[in-house]
Design a protein around this motif. Structure first.
Motif, short mmCIF file in Angstrom:
data_model
loop_
_atom_site.label_atom_id
_atom_site.label_comp_id
_atom_site.label_asym_id
_atom_site.label_seq_id
_atom_site.Cartn_x
_atom_site.Cartn_y
_atom_site.Cartn_z
N ASP A 127 0.83 -0.94 0.08
CA ASP A 127 -0.21 0.03 0.34
C ASP A 127 1.13 1.11 0.02
N CYS A 167 -1.63 -5.88 -5.60
CA CYS A 167 -1.57 -7.23 -4.93
C CYS A 167 -3.21 -6.34 -3.10
N ASN A 168 -2.90 -4.83 -3.76
CA ASN A 168 -3.48 -3.79 -3.06
C ASN A 168 -4.22 -3.02 -3.28
N SER A 169 -5.92 -3.44 -3.43
CA SER A 169 -7.25 -2.17 -3.99
C SER A 169 -6.65 -0.72 -3.57
N PHE A 188 -6.22 -4.77 -9.85
CA PHE A 188 -5.82 -5.78 -9.19
C PHE A 188 -5.81 -7.39 -9.17
N LEU A 311 -0.64 -7.84 0.43
CA LEU A 311 -1.53 -8.83 0.37
C LEU A 311 -0.91 -9.46 1.14
N GLU A 332 -4.05 -5.39 2.56
CA GLU A 332 -5.67 -6.30 1.49
C GLU A 332 -6.08 -7.38 2.96
N LYS A 335 -9.53 -7.81 4.72
CA LYS A 335 -10.66 -7.56 3.80
C LYS A 335 -10.86 -9.00 3.37
#
Length: 403
Positions: A127, A167-169, A188, A311, A332, A335
Motif C-alpha cells: 500500500d 495485490c492491494n486495492s 488488482f 497482501l 489487504e 478484507k
C-alpha cells in the motif's frame, strides 16, 4: 510460431534461500509457467566465480529457465550500505534485455528500460500511501524521506507499462487517481499460495510433528506455538509482537517462533532478553520454504504485526495450512480474513495483539481449519498464475495476428 518470451527482473537469486513475498511470487510464476512460454530471469548471484551478465540454462521447480546474474549478492536478507535496488538498476543500464513480455517488481529498475520495446508489467506489492505515511523507522524505506522525488520519478516511468498490477486495492485506487490517462492499465491481482507446499495436515500427523518440535526445543508438552515469519524489518515490526507476548502473562504455554532474518535481529534479541522472554521465544533464523510450511501446519496462530502491507503471502500460506491469523489493520488481509479464520486488531499496540492472540488460542473451536483453508482457496497459485499467462498469451496472439 515461436514461443513468446517472458523476462522477470528482480534483485535476487531464485536458488538461494531468501526471505520475502516477492521472491516467492516470482518462483511461483516460474514453477507454474505453461509450456507455451519461454521464461528468463535477470537476478543476482551468490557465487564469486560465476559469470555475470551472461545467459545460462538452469532449472527451478522442474521448469527450465534462462538465468542471468548481474552481480554478486551474498546475503539478500540484510541491507547493505549501498541499496541493492540501486546496484541492480546501475547494472541494468546499458544492457539490452528486452523481450516479448517483461515483469518488474521494483519501479526503480525500470529507469534502465524506458527505451526497451515489449509488453511491460509493473507489480506493486505494498500500500504505497500507507508505506509513505508510516511513522516507523524513517530509514526502513529511504524514499520516505523524499516522497516528492519518488512520485516525480514514478510519473516519468509509469507510462512505459502496458499493465500495472497490485495485490492491494488501495494502491490500485491511488494509481488510477494519480494517473487518469492510464487508469485502464491499472488493475488488482491476487497474490498466490502454492498449495503443493502449503496445505492442511491430517490431525494425527499434525500432532506428531508438533510433539517432535516441542521435544526438540525441550518445551513443556502442552506448549502452543505462535508463529511469526518474515524479514526482521521495521515494516514487519517483530518487536511489537515480542512486546505483545510479554503481555500474555496468563498464557505461559504460548511459545513464539520467529522465522526470519534482517536488520532488526539484534534489537529483537535484546528486547526478548530485556522482557525476560528467552524461555518463551525461539528465533529460528531464515528457514527454507518446506520448513516454513511445517511451522504453519503445527502453529496455533500466525501473527502479522506489520505497519503496512500489500497482501502478505505468509497470511495465505498460514490459512492454506488451516492456521488462523491475527493481523494488524493494514494491507489487504483484513478484507479477506473472515471472523471464523482470524482476528483483525483494532489498534496496532501490544495489548491489542495480545488480546487477539488470547481470543484465538483460548477459543480454537471458533476458528476451524476448514474455514481457514476455504479463505485461501481463491489464491491458489496454479489457478491465479494460469489466468495471468492465459491473458498474456491472448495479447501475444492478437499482436501476431495484427502484424
Amino acid at each position: 510460431m515461436r514461443k513468446p518470451v517472458l523476462t522477470i527482473f528482480y534483485q535476487f537469486n531464485p536458488w538461494q534461500s531468501t526471505i520475502g513475498g516477492i521472491q516467492t511470487i516470482i518462483n511461483n510464476f516460474i514453477k507454474y509457467a505453461p509450456d507455451e512460454f519461454d521464461v528468463r530471469v535477470v537476478g543476482t548471484s551468490d557465487k564469486h566465480n560465476e559469470q555475470k551478465k551472461q545467459w545460462q540454462e538452469a532449472e527451478l521447480a522442474g521448469r527450465k529457465v534462462q538465468f542471468m546474474p548481474l552481480f554478486n549478492l551474498e546475503n539478500d536478507n540484510v541491507r547493505s550500505l549501498v541499496p541493492t535496488t540501486l546496484k541492480y538498476t546501475a547494472a541494468l543500464l546499458g544492457q539490452s534485455l528486452a523481450s516479448d513480455f517483461m515483469h518488474f517488481h521494483r519501479l526503480e529498475h525500470t529507469l534502465a528500460t524506458l527505451n526497451w520495446s515489449g509488453d511491460k508489467t509493473l507489480f506493486i506489492h505494498n500500500d504505497i500511501h500507507q508505506q509513505m505515511q508510516s511513522k516507523e523507522d524513517a530509514n526502513a524505506i529511504l524514499w520516505r524521506r523524499f516522497p516528492q522525488a519518488y512520485f516525480l520519478l514514478e510519473s516519468l516511468l509509469v507510462k512505459q507499462f502496458e499493465r500495472i498490477v497490485s495485490c492491494n486495492s488501495e494502491s490500485v485506487k491511488l494509481y488510477q487517481q494519480r494517473y487518469p490517462a492510464i487508469a485502464d492499465r491499472v488493475s488488482f491481482i491476487k497474490n498466490t499460495v502454492d498449495n503443493q507446499i502449503f496445505y492442511q495436515l491430517p490431525l494425527a500427523e499434525r500432532q506428531a510433528k508438533k510433539a517432535a518440535l516441542i521435544q526438540k526445543l525441550e518445551l513443556p508438552e502442552d506448549t502452543e506455538f505462535v508463529l511469526f515469519a518474515g524479514r526482521l524489518h521495521p515494516q514487519k515490526d517483530p518487536i511489537l509482537l515480542v512486546r505483545a507476548i510479554a503481555e500474555l502473562t496468563d498464557l505461559k504455554k504460548l511459545h513464539l517462533l520467529i522465522a526470519g532474518e534482517g536488520e532488526l535481529a539484534l534489537q529483537v534479541r535484546s528486547e526478548i532478553e530485556r522482557l525476560g522472554l528467552s524461555p518463551r521465544v525461539t528465533m529460528l533464523g531464515p528457514v527454507i520454504q518446506a520448513e516454513l510450511a511445517q511451522l504453519h501446519q503445527i502453529a496455533s496462530v500466525f501473527v502479522l504485526s506489520s505497519a503496512y502491507e500489500g497482501l502478505p503471502l505468509v497470511v495465505l500460506e498460514a490459512l492454506a495450512c488451516g492456521t488462523p491469523v491475527v493481523t494488524t489493520d493494514c494491507g489487504e488481509t483484513p478484507k479477506l480474513l473472515h471472523s471464523d479464520c482470524g482476528v483483525v486488531c483494532p489498534e496496532r499496540t501490544p495489548n491489542a495483539i495480545a488480546s487477539a492472540v488470547r481470543q484465538v488460542t483460548q477459543h480454537p473451536e471458533k476458528y476451524s481449519t476448514q474455514a481457514c483453508v476455504r479463505a485461501a482457496q481463491p489464491y491458489i497459485a496454479g489457478n491465479v498464475i494460469g489466468e495471468v499467462y492465459s491473458e498474456m498469451l491472448y495479447r501475444w496472439e492478437k499482436q501476431i495476428a495484427s502484424t
